[in-house]
Each structure stands twice: as C-alpha cells, then as structure tokens.
Design a protein around this motif. Sequence first.
Motif, PDB file in Angstrom:
ATOM      1  N   SER A  88      28.314 -22.593  60.900  1.00 17.60           N
ATOM      2  CA  SER A  88      29.245 -23.566  61.467  1.00 17.60           C
ATOM      3  C   SER A  88      30.659 -23.008  61.310  1.00 17.60           C
ATOM      4  CB  SER A  88      29.131 -24.919  60.755  1.00 17.60           C
ATOM      5  OG  SER A  88      30.132 -25.804  61.209  1.00 17.60           O
ATOM      6  N   GLY A  89      31.446 -23.110  62.366  1.00 18.52           N
ATOM      7  CA  GLY A  89      32.818 -22.611  62.296  1.00 18.52           C
ATOM      8  C   GLY A  89      33.689 -23.281  63.332  1.00 18.52           C
ATOM      9  N   GLY A  90      34.978 -23.365  63.045  1.00 18.32           N
ATOM     10  CA  GLY A  90      35.877 -24.009  63.987  1.00 18.32           C
ATOM     11  C   GLY A  90      37.308 -24.014  63.504  1.00 18.32           C
ATOM     12  N   ALA A  91      38.042 -25.020  63.937  1.00 15.40           N
ATOM     13  CA  ALA A  91      39.465 -25.120  63.624  1.00 15.40           C
ATOM     14  C   ALA A  91      39.816 -26.567  63.300  1.00 15.40           C
ATOM     15  CB  ALA A  91      40.306 -24.623  64.801  1.00 15.40           C
ATOM     16  N   GLN A  92      40.934 -26.735  62.602  1.00 12.38           N
ATOM     17  CA  GLN A  92      41.394 -28.069  62.224  1.00 12.38           C
ATOM     18  C   GLN A  92      42.908 -28.159  62.356  1.00 12.38           C
ATOM     19  OE1 GLN A  92      39.707 -26.158  59.852  1.00 12.38           O
ATOM     20  NE2 GLN A  92      41.435 -25.421  58.631  1.00 12.38           N
ATOM     21  N   ILE A  93      43.374 -29.399  62.488  1.00  7.01           N
ATOM     22  CA  ILE A  93      44.802 -29.697  62.545  1.00  7.01           C
ATOM     23  C   ILE A  93      45.025 -31.023  61.835  1.00  7.01           C
ATOM     24  CG2 ILE A  93      44.611 -30.850  64.788  1.00  7.01           C
ATOM     25  CD1 ILE A  93      47.417 -29.742  65.438  1.00  7.01           C
ATOM     26  N   GLY A  94      46.157 -31.169  61.158  1.00 10.25           N
ATOM     27  CA  GLY A  94      46.361 -32.406  60.423  1.00 10.25           C
ATOM     28  C   GLY A  94      47.786 -32.562  59.926  1.00 10.25           C
ATOM     29  N   TYR A  95      47.984 -33.640  59.180  1.00 10.32           N
ATOM     30  CA  TYR A  95      49.293 -33.932  58.594  1.00 10.32           C
ATOM     31  C   TYR A  95      49.078 -34.602  57.241  1.00 10.32           C
ATOM     32  CZ  TYR A  95      54.131 -35.395  58.068  1.00 10.32           C
ATOM     33  OH  TYR A  95      55.417 -35.567  57.601  1.00 10.32           O
ATOM     34  N   ASN A  96      49.840 -34.161  56.241  1.00 10.88           N
ATOM     35  CA  ASN A  96      49.819 -34.745  54.904  1.00 10.88           C
ATOM     36  C   ASN A  96      51.170 -35.360  54.569  1.00 10.88           C
ATOM     37  OD1 ASN A  96      47.160 -34.038  54.075  1.00 10.88           O
ATOM     38  ND2 ASN A  96      47.846 -31.948  53.666  1.00 10.88           N
ATOM     39  N   ASN A 103      53.498 -33.415  41.149  1.00 14.16           N
ATOM     40  CA  ASN A 103      52.262 -34.151  40.934  1.00 14.16           C
ATOM     41  C   ASN A 103      52.379 -35.517  41.608  1.00 14.16           C
ATOM     42  OD1 ASN A 103      51.587 -31.980  39.370  1.00 14.16           O
ATOM     43  ND2 ASN A 103      51.790 -33.051  37.409  1.00 14.16           N
ATOM     44  N   GLY A 104      51.356 -35.911  42.354  1.00 18.46           N
ATOM     45  CA  GLY A 104      51.415 -37.209  43.001  1.00 18.46           C
ATOM     46  C   GLY A 104      50.318 -37.412  44.022  1.00 18.46           C
ATOM     47  N   VAL A 105      50.266 -38.633  44.548  1.00 26.60           N
ATOM     48  CA  VAL A 105      49.259 -39.021  45.530  1.00 26.60           C
ATOM     49  C   VAL A 105      49.601 -38.402  46.889  1.00 26.60           C
ATOM     50  CG1 VAL A 105      48.229 -40.979  46.765  1.00 26.60           C
ATOM     51  CG2 VAL A 105      48.734 -41.159  44.313  1.00 26.60           C
ATOM     52  N   VAL A 106      48.580 -37.929  47.564  1.00 25.56           N
ATOM     53  CA  VAL A 106      48.725 -37.334  48.892  1.00 25.56           C
ATOM     54  C   VAL A 106      47.765 -38.048  49.831  1.00 25.56           C
ATOM     55  CG1 VAL A 106      48.523 -35.246  50.295  1.00 25.56           C
ATOM     56  CG2 VAL A 106      49.338 -35.089  47.924  1.00 25.56           C
ATOM     57  N   PHE A 107      48.250 -38.448  50.989  1.00 27.72           N
ATOM     58  CA  PHE A 107      47.355 -39.010  52.000  1.00 27.72           C
ATOM     59  C   PHE A 107      47.707 -38.414  53.352  1.00 27.72           C
ATOM     60  CE2 PHE A 107      50.891 -41.954  51.549  1.00 27.72           C
ATOM     61  CZ  PHE A 107      51.285 -42.197  52.851  1.00 27.72           C
ATOM     62  N   GLY A 108      46.733 -38.395  54.258  1.00 24.54           N
ATOM     63  CA  GLY A 108      46.967 -37.784  55.558  1.00 24.54           C
ATOM     64  C   GLY A 108      45.809 -38.018  56.496  1.00 24.54           C
ATOM     65  N   VAL A 109      45.829 -37.292  57.610  1.00 28.19           N
ATOM     66  CA  VAL A 109      44.791 -37.391  58.635  1.00 28.19           C
ATOM     67  C   VAL A 109      44.490 -35.990  59.144  1.00 28.19           C
ATOM     68  CG1 VAL A 109      46.470 -37.754  60.489  1.00 28.19           C
ATOM     69  CG2 VAL A 109      44.110 -38.539  60.784  1.00 28.19           C
ATOM     70  N   GLU A 110      43.224 -35.740  59.486  1.00 28.17           N
ATOM     71  CA  GLU A 110      42.810 -34.417  59.960  1.00 28.17           C
ATOM     72  C   GLU A 110      41.782 -34.570  61.069  1.00 28.17           C
ATOM     73  OE1 GLU A 110      42.117 -30.979  57.225  1.00 28.17           O
ATOM     74  OE2 GLU A 110      40.039 -31.158  57.934  1.00 28.17           O
ATOM     75  N   ARG A 153      39.338 -37.725  60.594  1.00 30.08           N
ATOM     76  CA  ARG A 153      39.166 -38.303  59.270  1.00 30.08           C
ATOM     77  C   ARG A 153      40.496 -38.565  58.575  1.00 30.08           C
ATOM     78  NH1 ARG A 153      38.103 -34.247  56.666  1.00 30.08           N
ATOM     79  NH2 ARG A 153      37.996 -32.698  58.344  1.00 30.08           N
ATOM     80  N   GLY A 154      40.483 -39.558  57.721  1.00 28.05           N
ATOM     81  CA  GLY A 154      41.579 -39.750  56.797  1.00 28.05           C
ATOM     82  C   GLY A 154      41.335 -38.938  55.538  1.00 28.05           C
ATOM     83  N   ARG A 155      42.417 -38.601  54.835  1.00 28.07           N
ATOM     84  CA  ARG A 155      42.310 -37.860  53.573  1.00 28.07           C
ATOM     85  C   ARG A 155      43.158 -38.569  52.520  1.00 28.07           C
ATOM     86  NH1 ARG A 155      42.464 -31.550  53.414  1.00 28.07           N
ATOM     87  NH2 ARG A 155      44.702 -31.879  53.280  1.00 28.07           N
ATOM     88  N   LEU A 156      42.618 -38.668  51.328  1.00 32.35           N
ATOM     89  CA  LEU A 156      43.340 -39.272  50.204  1.00 32.35           C
ATOM     90  C   LEU A 156      43.029 -38.458  48.963  1.00 32.35           C
ATOM     91  CD1 LEU A 156      45.064 -41.569  48.995  1.00 32.35           C
ATOM     92  CD2 LEU A 156      42.928 -42.840  48.643  1.00 32.35           C
ATOM     93  N   GLY A 157      44.085 -38.016  48.280  1.00 35.63           N
ATOM     94  CA  GLY A 157      43.857 -37.186  47.113  1.00 35.63           C
ATOM     95  C   GLY A 157      45.018 -37.238  46.142  1.00 35.63           C
ATOM     96  N   TYR A 158      44.946 -36.366  45.153  1.00 34.34           N
ATOM     97  CA  TYR A 158      45.995 -36.263  44.144  1.00 34.34           C
ATOM     98  C   TYR A 158      46.327 -34.782  43.959  1.00 34.34           C
ATOM     99  CZ  TYR A 158      48.828 -37.411  40.078  1.00 34.34           C
ATOM    100  OH  TYR A 158      49.884 -37.581  39.217  1.00 34.34           O
ATOM    101  N   ALA A 159      47.628 -34.500  43.972  1.00 30.58           N
ATOM    102  CA  ALA A 159      48.108 -33.126  43.840  1.00 30.58           C
ATOM    103  C   ALA A 159      48.548 -32.844  42.416  1.00 30.58           C
ATOM    104  CB  ALA A 159      49.274 -32.885  44.795  1.00 30.58           C
TER     105      ALA A 159
END
Length: 276
Positions: A88-96, A103-110, A153-159
């Motif tokens: 499987s292979g491809g490409a992605q684009i997004g914004y954070n 250090n802190g919360v990060v959210f975005g969309v991809e 997809r949405g993305r939610l994480g911690y940096a």
Amino acid sequence: MIKKLLLASAATALLTGAASAADLPRRAAPPPVFTPVPVFTWSGAYFGINAGYAFDASSNNTSSFAVPAPYGNGTTAYFGQNNQEGFSGGAQIGYNFQLTPGNGVVFGVEADAQYLDFGRNRNRSIVTGPLAAGYYVTDPRGLSSLDFFGTVRGRLGYAFDRVLVYGTGGFAYGSGSADRSFGGYAGNDSFRTGYAVGGGMEYALPVDSFLNFFRSSAVTLKVEGLYVNLDRNTRNQGALVINAANNFPVAYNPVGRRSDEFAVIRAGLNYKFGSY
C-alpha cells in the motif's frame, strides 16, 4: 631658577589632571545580546508520501456460491479471503494546530489517497462439481476487488517538543477497477464507504536536514497504523458466473451487506510549512 619652577609647575598640573581623569566614572559596557532559542511548534500545513503493508483483518475468511443451472449441476464455488495482503502506498495532505509551542496538545485534519495491491488473488476459488465449458466464477466482493482507498480523518495528540503521539479517525472510502473485478459488468457497484481509526508517532527533523528538499519549516517522519472498515451496499454484489468468451456475467447471487476490513501499517515522510 625660574625655569625650573615653571617646569615643576607644569609637571604638577599634568599629574593632577591625570589623577582627576582616572577618578571620572567609566562608561558601562553594553549588555550582551540575548537571542532566544525558537520553540518548535507543529502548527502549519503539510504534505507528504507514505508506503507500507496492508492485510486482511476480517473474521470471515471464506464464502461460497451455489452455481445455478445450466452453468453448474450441484456445483459450489468456494472463495478464500485469507492471504489478502500486499503493498500500500500513496500521499497525504493536512494541517495541524498546536495550542502551546513546545509541549502541548495538537489537533488537525488529514486526507490521503492510497494504492492497494490486493488484485493478484482476485479470482482465486475452489469449485466442487461440474462447471459448464467456457464459463468461470468469481466473487467481486472482499479485498480482492479493492484497487485503492482513501481517508479524511481528524487527528488529536500530544507533542513532546519534536515528538508527536496521536490518535486518528474518520471517513474512509475504497473502490476497485470494474474491468479487473469481473469483466467490466455495468452493475458492479465496487465503490464503498466506511470508517478508519488508528494512531501513530511522528518526529520532526531539524530544518537543515538533508531531506529538506523544499526548504520547509520542518521535515517529519512518522509510523502509523490504521484499521479500515468498508461497507458494501446491496446491489448485485454477490458471486458471478462469467462467460469467458465475452467476459460478461450471465448469473449472479445477490447477498446482503458485507464489511470488508483490513489493516495498514505504514511509514511516511512529511514536509511542514508555517511556524517553526
């Protein structure tokens, strides 16, 4: 005598002036210039590529199809869904967006679009009983009919500074090539939708990394796992009997909804633009 007195007076005046000058306050040295070290932030747009391995994650590994007369006489075809796996292979684009740099919360969309190499086992089946000459059976359902998929997809994480740990989830879609699935039959509804969930870890390299071909604010490397569940609709999606002479279906067995599930493990490379 007078000459000696004059010279003595001049020497005294010079010494007194030098002593007075020494007593004057000195000009303070300027304070050192402080250059703050920039704090990394994940905020910004990015694009990149990925590659990995996809494999079947469903619990239903086999399906069967009773071939109707006159194409069969008590004939049953069994289609295995195991060993549905491949590249499987491809490409992605997004914004954070990061709430606090460092250090802190990060959210975005991809969003991404992916090629799938499931087609090599497309027509694999075991037939018990006689099958009319000039015909074969195939089942366009399942992973073998998938040629590509994509997600939003949405993305939610911690940096932790340059390390980001995140979870992700959202909409997924997939489709197969009709002419490869089963003879280009117009009734094929190979497009399907569903959802994807997963998570991963991403690391930001220094700006001067040798991988920074686009002079972006950061180059990031990621490892990600996704579970994808795609649900078919009910239109003519069962197994088919195909006339080999014209590669056209002559019979099919409609079935109800079926979920096609697979997992993807992949590595990716992103170029981030925006804040450093």
